[in-house]
Design a protein around this motif. Structure first.
Motif, PDB file in Angstrom:
ATOM      1  N   ILE A  70       0.672  -1.203  -0.032  1.00 22.39           N
ATOM      2  CA  ILE A  70      -0.023   0.045  -0.061  1.00 22.39           C
ATOM      3  C   ILE A  70       0.913   1.323  -0.094  1.00 22.39           C
ATOM      4  O   ILE A  70       0.651   2.041  -0.917  1.00 22.39           O
ATOM      5  N   HIS A  71       2.009   1.307   0.760  1.00 22.50           N
ATOM      6  CA  HIS A  71       2.771   2.658   1.035  1.00 22.50           C
ATOM      7  C   HIS A  71       4.148   2.531   0.327  1.00 22.50           C
ATOM      8  O   HIS A  71       4.766   3.586   0.352  1.00 22.50           O
ATOM      9  N   ASN A  72       4.326   1.507  -0.297  1.00 20.94           N
ATOM     10  CA  ASN A  72       5.646   1.261  -1.191  1.00 20.94           C
ATOM     11  C   ASN A  72       6.852   0.873  -0.295  1.00 20.94           C
ATOM     12  O   ASN A  72       7.799   0.449  -0.464  1.00 20.94           O
ATOM     13  N   LYS A  73       6.696   1.615   0.896  1.00 26.97           N
ATOM     14  CA  LYS A  73       7.738   1.362   1.865  1.00 26.97           C
ATOM     15  C   LYS A  73       7.212   1.439   3.299  1.00 26.97           C
ATOM     16  O   LYS A  73       6.205   2.170   3.693  1.00 26.97           O
ATOM     17  N   VAL A  74       8.063   0.834   4.258  1.00 27.90           N
ATOM     18  CA  VAL A  74       7.882   0.805   5.775  1.00 27.90           C
ATOM     19  C   VAL A  74       9.084   0.899   6.410  1.00 27.90           C
ATOM     20  O   VAL A  74      10.054   0.572   6.029  1.00 27.90           O
ATOM     21  N   LEU A  75       8.803   1.395   7.611  1.00 29.25           N
ATOM     22  CA  LEU A  75       9.839   1.487   8.524  1.00 29.25           C
ATOM     23  C   LEU A  75       9.880   0.162   9.545  1.00 29.25           C
ATOM     24  O   LEU A  75       8.557  -0.155   9.900  1.00 29.25           O
ATOM     25  N   CYS A 133       1.338  20.845  -9.678  1.00 29.39           N
ATOM     26  CA  CYS A 133       2.464  19.696  -9.157  1.00 29.39           C
ATOM     27  C   CYS A 133       1.780  18.632  -8.622  1.00 29.39           C
ATOM     28  O   CYS A 133       0.436  18.595  -7.964  1.00 29.39           O
ATOM     29  N   PHE A 134       1.907  17.377  -9.276  1.00 27.47           N
ATOM     30  CA  PHE A 134       1.375  16.131  -9.098  1.00 27.47           C
ATOM     31  C   PHE A 134       2.224  15.725  -7.707  1.00 27.47           C
ATOM     32  O   PHE A 134       3.368  14.858  -7.866  1.00 27.47           O
ATOM     33  N   LEU A 135       1.663  15.611  -6.579  1.00 26.95           N
ATOM     34  CA  LEU A 135       2.373  15.087  -5.338  1.00 26.95           C
ATOM     35  C   LEU A 135       2.260  13.854  -4.933  1.00 26.95           C
ATOM     36  O   LEU A 135       0.964  13.618  -4.307  1.00 26.95           O
ATOM     37  N   GLY A 136       2.986  12.868  -5.100  1.00 24.76           N
ATOM     38  CA  GLY A 136       2.959  11.576  -4.742  1.00 24.76           C
ATOM     39  C   GLY A 136       3.042  11.514  -3.166  1.00 24.76           C
ATOM     40  O   GLY A 136       3.610  12.134  -2.588  1.00 24.76           O
ATOM     41  N   VAL A 137       1.986  10.593  -2.770  1.00 23.28           N
ATOM     42  CA  VAL A 137       1.988  10.773  -1.102  1.00 23.28           C
ATOM     43  C   VAL A 137       1.883   9.195  -0.486  1.00 23.28           C
ATOM     44  O   VAL A 137       1.629   8.341  -1.255  1.00 23.28           O
ATOM     45  N   ASN A 138       2.381   9.304   0.638  1.00 20.96           N
ATOM     46  CA  ASN A 138       2.312   7.959   1.502  1.00 20.96           C
ATOM     47  C   ASN A 138       1.124   7.876   2.119  1.00 20.96           C
ATOM     48  O   ASN A 138       0.679   6.436   2.390  1.00 20.96           O
ATOM     49  N   SER A 139       0.743   9.002   2.702  1.00 22.15           N
ATOM     50  CA  SER A 139      -0.562   8.817   3.607  1.00 22.15           C
ATOM     51  C   SER A 139      -1.381  10.178   3.502  1.00 22.15           C
ATOM     52  O   SER A 139      -0.746  11.140   3.541  1.00 22.15           O
ATOM     53  N   ILE A 140      -2.617  10.174   3.532  1.00 23.49           N
ATOM     54  CA  ILE A 140      -3.358  11.412   3.595  1.00 23.49           C
ATOM     55  C   ILE A 140      -4.600  11.135   4.475  1.00 23.49           C
ATOM     56  O   ILE A 140      -5.255  10.084   4.790  1.00 23.49           O
ATOM     57  N   HIS A 141      -4.791  12.065   5.436  1.00 24.92           N
ATOM     58  CA  HIS A 141      -5.812  12.051   6.651  1.00 24.92           C
ATOM     59  C   HIS A 141      -6.608  13.269   6.633  1.00 24.92           C
ATOM     60  O   HIS A 141      -5.979  14.361   6.456  1.00 24.92           O
ATOM     61  N   PRO A 142      -7.652  13.229   6.932  1.00 26.77           N
ATOM     62  CA  PRO A 142      -8.739  14.558   7.200  1.00 26.77           C
ATOM     63  C   PRO A 142      -8.028  15.506   8.121  1.00 26.77           C
ATOM     64  O   PRO A 142      -8.153  16.715   7.702  1.00 26.77           O
ATOM     65  N   SER A 143      -7.579  14.997   9.286  1.00 29.15           N
ATOM     66  CA  SER A 143      -7.030  16.107  10.363  1.00 29.15           C
ATOM     67  C   SER A 143      -5.532  16.243  10.266  1.00 29.15           C
ATOM     68  O   SER A 143      -4.927  17.325  10.466  1.00 29.15           O
ATOM     69  N   GLU A 144      -4.788  15.198   9.980  1.00 30.46           N
ATOM     70  CA  GLU A 144      -3.345  15.291   9.769  1.00 30.46           C
ATOM     71  C   GLU A 144      -2.813  15.570   8.796  1.00 30.46           C
ATOM     72  O   GLU A 144      -1.657  15.856   8.635  1.00 30.46           O
ATOM     73  N   GLU A 187       4.516  11.563   5.506  1.00 30.11           N
ATOM     74  CA  GLU A 187       5.396  11.027   4.631  1.00 30.11           C
ATOM     75  C   GLU A 187       6.442  10.234   5.911  1.00 30.11           C
ATOM     76  O   GLU A 187       6.540  10.667   6.932  1.00 30.11           O
ATOM     77  N   LEU A 188       7.119   9.041   5.340  1.00 28.85           N
ATOM     78  CA  LEU A 188       8.004   8.429   6.165  1.00 28.85           C
ATOM     79  C   LEU A 188       9.443   9.146   6.354  1.00 28.85           C
ATOM     80  O   LEU A 188       9.880   8.904   7.549  1.00 28.85           O
ATOM     81  N   TYR A 189       9.825   9.766   5.338  1.00 28.25           N
ATOM     82  CA  TYR A 189      11.578  10.179   5.285  1.00 28.25           C
ATOM     83  C   TYR A 189      11.375  11.760   5.565  1.00 28.25           C
ATOM     84  O   TYR A 189      10.728  12.407   4.688  1.00 28.25           O
ATOM     85  N   TRP A 190      11.997  12.480   6.293  1.00 33.59           N
ATOM     86  CA  TRP A 190      12.257  13.783   6.638  1.00 33.59           C
ATOM     87  C   TRP A 190      12.736  14.551   5.376  1.00 33.59           C
ATOM     88  O   TRP A 190      12.270  15.575   5.257  1.00 33.59           O
ATOM     89  N   ARG A 213       4.808   9.645  10.260  1.00 33.85           N
ATOM     90  CA  ARG A 213       5.274  10.368  11.143  1.00 33.85           C
ATOM     91  C   ARG A 213       5.624  11.882  10.985  1.00 33.85           C
ATOM     92  O   ARG A 213       5.806  12.674  11.803  1.00 33.85           O
ATOM     93  N   TYR A 214       5.988  12.066   9.667  1.00 35.33           N
ATOM     94  CA  TYR A 214       6.279  13.531   9.421  1.00 35.33           C
ATOM     95  C   TYR A 214       5.277  13.993   8.380  1.00 35.33           C
ATOM     96  O   TYR A 214       4.787  13.695   7.170  1.00 35.33           O
TER      97      TYR A 214
END
Length: 248
Positions: free
Chosen positions: A16-21, A167-178, A182-185, A215-216
């Motif tokens: 789903i997220h392509n990468k995980v920690l 700009c087409f901004l690839g995302v790791n996650s998207i949330h209504p309030s957050e 992304e995973l990497y700073w 986290r970021y």
């Protein structure tokens, strides 16, 4: 939890997220990082994912050949890409971040379209090379080897001199309030610069990334103009986004 169950959850998160920690997965599974490390190694040995420092990435994440069976939800990403390409017009200056959905957008851009495309993503730059009417400007710098994206001060400085139409901004996650996370700073900083350099920000995302967070933080929803998913705009999962963002 059985090992097979743990490993299936790990695979689902990677797809789903392509990468995980490793630390994030350990928290999700409520097990030790060493347990997750062993699971990831086993999955890597079975060629179901690629182990990297601190975590894992999907096998299709940095593939140049996009006809790969390893790409997760390729049909959904193709549907999103078709919608995204409909926003493009001759003469535009376009920013494309990395990610497999954006790579599909790059693949589907018509060869007759005359645009200028800036990207910090090596795979996307390569994907655009055969298209004769697209001027490709690679935003260089130190390369993040997992995502194959330029990071650091060089791309951020270069982006400060660009004013893109879209700009087409690839995302790791998207949330209504957050918002968008992304995973990497280091990648967050580049994506923030891309947002600042663009008149319109479009987030193309498969529905599995909706209502998730990392986290970021890259930006709040107020910085996003359009959200594109494979879902119908009336889908209840998108209701929280429809208040402030145009949906496609």
């Amino acid at each position: 939890m059985l090992k097979e169950e743990r490993q299936q959850i790990i695979l689902n998160e990677v797809r789903i997220h392509n990468k995980v920690l490793l630390t994030d997965i350990a928290e999700i599974l409520k097990v030790s990082p060493d347990t997750v490390r062993r699971d990831i190694k086993e999955l890597h040995d079975k060629k179901k994912l690629k182990r990297v420092h601190g975590g894992a990435i999907s096998l299709g994440f940095n593939q140049y050949n996009y006809a790969s069976s390893e790409i997760y939800s390729l049909e959904k990403k193709s549907s999103i890409a078709e919608k995204a390409v409909s926003l493009l017009k001759d003469g535009q200056v376009v920013l494309l971040s990395g990610g497999t959905t954006n790579l599909e957008i790059a693949r589907l851009i018509p060869p007759y379209l005359k645009i200028t495309c800036f990207t910090p993503s090596l795979p996307i730059a390569v994907q655009l090379l055969p298209k004769p009417n697209i001027e490709i400007i690679f935003i260089g710098g130190k390369i993040n080897k997992d995502s194959q994206i330029s990071i650091g001060g060089a791309p951020i400085t270069a982006l400060g001199e660009v004013k893109a139409d879209i700009c087409f901004l690839g995302v790791n996650s998207i949330h209504p309030s957050e918002g968008v996370t992304e995973l990497y700073w280091d990648i967050v900083q580049v994506k923030k610069a891309m947002i600042k350099s663009s008149k319109k920000v479009v987030v193309p995302s498969i529905s599995e990334k909706i209502n998730s967070e990392q986290r970021y933080k890259i930006c709040g929803l107020d910085a996003v103009d359009i959200l594109i998913t494979e879902l119908d705009r009336s889908d209840p999962k998108l209701a929280a986004y429809a208040k402030n963002i145009e949906l496609l």
